[in-house]
Scaffold this motif. Structure first.
Motif, PDB file in Angstrom:
ATOM      1  N   HIS A  94       0.820  -1.211   0.000  1.00 11.43           N
ATOM      2  CA  HIS A  94       0.000   0.000   0.000  1.00 11.43           C
ATOM      3  C   HIS A  94       0.858   1.267   0.000  1.00 11.43           C
ATOM      4  CE1 HIS A  94      -3.468   2.566   1.114  1.00 11.43           C
ATOM      5  NE2 HIS A  94      -2.609   3.182   1.905  1.00 11.43           N
ATOM      6  N   PHE A  95       2.026   1.192   0.615  1.00 13.17           N
ATOM      7  CA  PHE A  95       2.861   2.368   0.837  1.00 13.17           C
ATOM      8  C   PHE A  95       3.935   2.535  -0.227  1.00 13.17           C
ATOM      9  CE2 PHE A  95       1.399   1.330   5.172  1.00 13.17           C
ATOM     10  CZ  PHE A  95       0.873   2.562   5.526  1.00 13.17           C
ATOM     11  N   PRO A  96       4.324   3.800  -0.481  1.00 12.34           N
ATOM     12  CA  PRO A  96       5.464   4.033  -1.376  1.00 12.34           C
ATOM     13  C   PRO A  96       6.747   3.515  -0.718  1.00 12.34           C
ATOM     14  CG  PRO A  96       4.701   6.100  -0.401  1.00 12.34           C
ATOM     15  CD  PRO A  96       3.747   5.028   0.038  1.00 12.34           C
ATOM     16  N   ASP A  97       7.750   3.194  -1.532  1.00 12.81           N
ATOM     17  CA  ASP A  97       9.007   2.734  -0.957  1.00 12.81           C
ATOM     18  C   ASP A  97       9.848   3.920  -0.475  1.00 12.81           C
ATOM     19  OD1 ASP A  97      10.414   3.827  -3.136  1.00 12.81           O
ATOM     20  OD2 ASP A  97      10.544   1.901  -4.171  1.00 12.81           O
ATOM     21  N   GLN A  98      10.936   3.593   0.176  1.00 10.82           N
ATOM     22  CA  GLN A  98      11.777   4.604   0.802  1.00 10.82           C
ATOM     23  C   GLN A  98      12.309   5.627  -0.213  1.00 10.82           C
ATOM     24  OE1 GLN A  98      14.123   3.256   4.101  1.00 10.82           O
ATOM     25  NE2 GLN A  98      15.944   4.200   3.214  1.00 10.82           N
ATOM     26  N   ASN A  99      12.668   5.191  -1.404  1.00  7.67           N
ATOM     27  CA  ASN A  99      13.168   6.123  -2.418  1.00  7.67           C
ATOM     28  C   ASN A  99      12.115   7.162  -2.786  1.00  7.67           C
ATOM     29  OD1 ASN A  99      15.703   4.913  -2.599  1.00  7.67           O
ATOM     30  ND2 ASN A  99      15.001   3.457  -4.134  1.00  7.67           N
ATOM     31  N   LYS A 100      10.853   6.747  -2.880  1.00  4.23           N
ATOM     32  CA  LYS A 100       9.781   7.697  -3.190  1.00  4.23           C
ATOM     33  C   LYS A 100       9.531   8.655  -2.024  1.00  4.23           C
ATOM     34  CE  LYS A 100       7.476   5.001  -6.687  1.00  4.23           C
ATOM     35  NZ  LYS A 100       6.328   4.218  -7.061  1.00  4.23           N
ATOM     36  N   ILE A 101       9.685   8.154  -0.802  1.00  4.33           N
ATOM     37  CA  ILE A 101       9.526   9.012   0.371  1.00  4.33           C
ATOM     38  C   ILE A 101      10.597  10.098   0.365  1.00  4.33           C
ATOM     39  CG2 ILE A 101       9.654   9.103   2.906  1.00  4.33           C
ATOM     40  CD1 ILE A 101       7.069   7.833   1.758  1.00  4.33           C
ATOM     41  N   ILE A 102      11.834   9.699   0.127  1.00  5.73           N
ATOM     42  CA  ILE A 102      12.940  10.655   0.114  1.00  5.73           C
ATOM     43  C   ILE A 102      12.745  11.673  -1.012  1.00  5.73           C
ATOM     44  CG2 ILE A 102      15.432  10.893  -0.236  1.00  5.73           C
ATOM     45  CD1 ILE A 102      15.623   8.123   1.271  1.00  5.73           C
ATOM     46  N   ALA A 103      12.342  11.214  -2.191  1.00  4.27           N
ATOM     47  CA  ALA A 103      12.068  12.136  -3.301  1.00  4.27           C
ATOM     48  C   ALA A 103      10.914  13.074  -2.951  1.00  4.27           C
ATOM     49  CB  ALA A 103      11.750  11.358  -4.569  1.00  4.27           C
ATOM     50  N   GLY A 104       9.926  12.578  -2.216  1.00  2.00           N
ATOM     51  CA  GLY A 104       8.768  13.371  -1.827  1.00  2.00           C
ATOM     52  C   GLY A 104       9.078  14.484  -0.854  1.00  2.00           C
ATOM     53  N   LEU A 105      10.232  14.424  -0.197  1.00  2.00           N
ATOM     54  CA  LEU A 105      10.613  15.489   0.725  1.00  2.00           C
ATOM     55  C   LEU A 105      10.787  16.805  -0.019  1.00  2.00           C
ATOM     56  CD1 LEU A 105      13.178  13.562   2.938  1.00  2.00           C
ATOM     57  CD2 LEU A 105      10.877  14.295   3.590  1.00  2.00           C
ATOM     58  N   LYS A 106      11.193  16.741  -1.250  1.00  2.00           N
ATOM     59  CA  LYS A 106      11.389  17.966  -2.043  1.00  2.00           C
ATOM     60  C   LYS A 106      10.065  18.527  -2.557  1.00  2.00           C
ATOM     61  CE  LYS A 106      16.154  17.539  -3.241  1.00  2.00           C
ATOM     62  NZ  LYS A 106      16.686  18.451  -2.281  1.00  2.00           N
ATOM     63  N   THR A 107       9.050  17.685  -2.680  1.00  2.00           N
ATOM     64  CA  THR A 107       7.764  18.139  -3.207  1.00  2.00           C
ATOM     65  C   THR A 107       6.723  18.330  -2.113  1.00  2.00           C
ATOM     66  OG1 THR A 107       7.010  15.868  -3.599  1.00  2.00           O
ATOM     67  CG2 THR A 107       8.170  16.973  -5.403  1.00  2.00           C
ATOM     68  N   GLU A 108       7.125  18.147  -0.866  1.00  2.00           N
ATOM     69  CA  GLU A 108       6.212  18.267   0.274  1.00  2.00           C
ATOM     70  C   GLU A 108       4.996  17.361   0.101  1.00  2.00           C
ATOM     71  OE1 GLU A 108       5.623  22.226   1.727  1.00  2.00           O
ATOM     72  OE2 GLU A 108       7.652  22.807   1.169  1.00  2.00           O
ATOM     73  N   ASN A 109       5.293  16.122  -0.092  1.00  2.00           N
ATOM     74  CA  ASN A 109       4.323  15.058  -0.343  1.00  2.00           C
ATOM     75  C   ASN A 109       3.361  14.847   0.832  1.00  2.00           C
ATOM     76  OD1 ASN A 109       3.197  12.944  -1.765  1.00  2.00           O
ATOM     77  ND2 ASN A 109       4.790  11.493  -1.230  1.00  2.00           N
ATOM     78  N   ILE A 110       2.182  14.314   0.531  1.00  2.00           N
ATOM     79  CA  ILE A 110       1.210  13.896   1.540  1.00  2.00           C
ATOM     80  C   ILE A 110       0.513  12.648   1.007  1.00  2.00           C
ATOM     81  CG2 ILE A 110      -0.548  15.463   0.639  1.00  2.00           C
ATOM     82  CD1 ILE A 110      -1.656  15.701   3.491  1.00  2.00           C
ATOM     83  N   PHE A 111       0.365  11.627   1.862  1.00  2.00           N
ATOM     84  CA  PHE A 111      -0.347  10.424   1.458  1.00  2.00           C
ATOM     85  C   PHE A 111      -0.961   9.760   2.683  1.00  2.00           C
ATOM     86  CE2 PHE A 111       3.986   9.104   2.258  1.00  2.00           C
ATOM     87  CZ  PHE A 111       3.861   7.900   2.925  1.00  2.00           C
ATOM     88  N   TYR A 112      -1.851   8.804   2.414  1.00  2.00           N
ATOM     89  CA  TYR A 112      -2.609   8.148   3.481  1.00  2.00           C
ATOM     90  C   TYR A 112      -2.206   6.693   3.635  1.00  2.00           C
ATOM     91  CZ  TYR A 112      -5.633  12.024   2.127  1.00  2.00           C
ATOM     92  OH  TYR A 112      -6.112  13.258   1.798  1.00  2.00           O
ATOM     93  N   GLY A 113      -2.362   6.221   4.863  1.00  2.00           N
ATOM     94  CA  GLY A 113      -2.291   4.795   5.118  1.00  2.00           C
ATOM     95  C   GLY A 113      -3.690   4.225   4.948  1.00  2.00           C
ATOM     96  N   PRO A 114      -3.868   2.955   5.296  1.00  2.00           N
ATOM     97  CA  PRO A 114      -5.196   2.344   5.148  1.00  2.00           C
ATOM     98  C   PRO A 114      -6.235   2.994   6.074  1.00  2.00           C
ATOM     99  CG  PRO A 114      -3.518   0.711   5.754  1.00  2.00           C
ATOM    100  CD  PRO A 114      -2.863   2.042   5.785  1.00  2.00           C
TER     101      PRO A 114
END
Length: 125
Positions: A94-114
């Motif tokens: 369900h969750f993005p992997d660590q590389n996507k999380i790190i990349a998301g730090l630059k875009t100020e990402n937001i996502f949900y868990g279940p």
């Protein structure tokens, strides 16, 4: 603690909080459900901004904000895969992997868990 620079050159961190939401005007929630608890993962300047972003995003989707449940926790994005393995082993896909999380730090990402929905009135402690 785990701050990194965003695309705007601001120091940001990665937070997790759990929101208690009601149906509101959202039509995606199954009709039999009255509400849900949803973990939200947010990149923000601080925990207060993280809470504001999480609430705003769900309200924009038509959900009714009821409460923040528990604490707002700052997570280490460099340990994300281990966190998911420990905290959410049954939902790893369900969750993005660590590389996507790190990349998301630059875009100020937001996502949900279940979403954990309920069909009888919730009782607040």
């Amino acid at each position: 603690m785990f701050g990194l620079k965003s695309k705007n050159n601001e120091t940001v961190s990665f937070y997790q909080l759990t929101l208690h939401i009601g149906r509101g005007t959202n039509t995606e929630m199954p009709e039999e459900l009255l509400g849900a608890y949803v973990p939200v993962f947010v990149v923000a300047e601080n925990h207060e901004v993280a809470a504001e972003k999480a609430v705003s995003k769900l309200v924009q989707q038509g959900y009714k904000f009821i409460n923040i449940e528990g604490q707002i926790v700052q997570l280490d994005p460099l340990k994300w895969d281990a966190y998911v393995q420990e905290a959410w082993p049954e939902f790893q896909g369900h969750f993005p992997d660590q590389n996507k999380i790190i990349a998301g730090l630059k875009t100020e990402n937001i996502f949900y868990g279940p979403f954990a929905g309920y069909d009888t009135p919730a009782t607040n402690k």
